[in-house]
Design a protein around this motif. Structure first.
Motif, short mmCIF file in Angstrom:
data_model
loop_
_atom_site.label_atom_id
_atom_site.label_comp_id
_atom_site.label_asym_id
_atom_site.label_seq_id
_atom_site.Cartn_x
_atom_site.Cartn_y
_atom_site.Cartn_z
N LEU A 115 0.83 -1.20 0.00
CA LEU A 115 0.00 0.00 0.00
C LEU A 115 0.87 1.27 0.00
CD1 LEU A 115 -2.84 1.14 0.02
CD2 LEU A 115 -2.80 1.04 2.50
N ALA A 116 1.95 1.24 0.75
CA ALA A 116 2.87 2.39 0.77
C ALA A 116 3.53 2.57 -0.59
CB ALA A 116 3.92 2.19 1.85
N TRP A 117 3.89 1.48 -1.28
CA TRP A 117 4.47 1.58 -2.63
C TRP A 117 3.46 2.19 -3.60
CZ3 TRP A 117 9.24 1.65 -4.14
CH2 TRP A 117 10.21 0.99 -3.41
N ILE A 118 2.19 1.81 -3.48
CA ILE A 118 1.16 2.35 -4.37
C ILE A 118 0.97 3.84 -4.11
CG2 ILE A 118 -1.31 2.28 -4.93
CD1 ILE A 118 -1.14 -0.78 -4.50
N VAL A 119 0.92 4.22 -2.84
CA VAL A 119 0.77 5.64 -2.50
C VAL A 119 1.98 6.43 -2.98
CG1 VAL A 119 0.61 7.27 -0.58
CG2 VAL A 119 -0.80 5.22 -0.58
N LEU A 120 3.19 5.92 -2.70
CA LEU A 120 4.40 6.59 -3.16
C LEU A 120 4.43 6.67 -4.68
CD1 LEU A 120 7.14 7.88 -2.45
CD2 LEU A 120 8.12 5.59 -2.57
N GLY A 121 4.01 5.60 -5.35
CA GLY A 121 3.97 5.59 -6.81
C GLY A 121 2.99 6.60 -7.37
N LEU A 122 1.84 6.71 -6.74
CA LEU A 122 0.85 7.69 -7.19
C LEU A 122 1.37 9.11 -7.01
CD1 LEU A 122 -1.95 8.35 -8.23
CD2 LEU A 122 -2.80 8.19 -5.90
#
Length: 88
Positions: free
Chosen positions: A4-11
């Motif tokens: 979830l943190a990777w997705i948020v950071l990616g966004l």
């Protein structure tokens, strides 16, 4: 760092990279997230290689490295898809 943190950071990284680069870049929100995640991986690798600074969470250093990587990925992606579209 969790998925979830990777997705948020990616966004975040993908959106900032698209704002920084002029012109219309291809792709929607999913492509932005993917570019951001790949950019985060690239930025983290380059950061640990050059500055001994890995992407290890949602902090300013990680976001800056991820945005830098996302800009590189976005430029390469735009060059690849731009050439492909102009041939047709």
């Amino acid at each position: 760092m969790g998925i979830l943190a990777w997705i948020v950071l990616g966004l975040i990284a993908g959106a900032i990279a698209k704002l920084i680069l002029p012109g219309k870049q291809p792709g929607g929100i999913i492509v932005t997230i993917i570019i951001g995640i790949v950019g985060g991986l690239l930025g983290g690798w380059l950061g640990s290689l050059l500055f001994n600074e890995p992407v290890d969470g949602l902090n300013l250093g990680s976001i800056l490295l991820a945005v830098g990587g996302a800009i590189i990925v976005l430029l390469v992606y735009g060059a690849i898809t731009g050439r492909r579209g102009s041939r047709a």
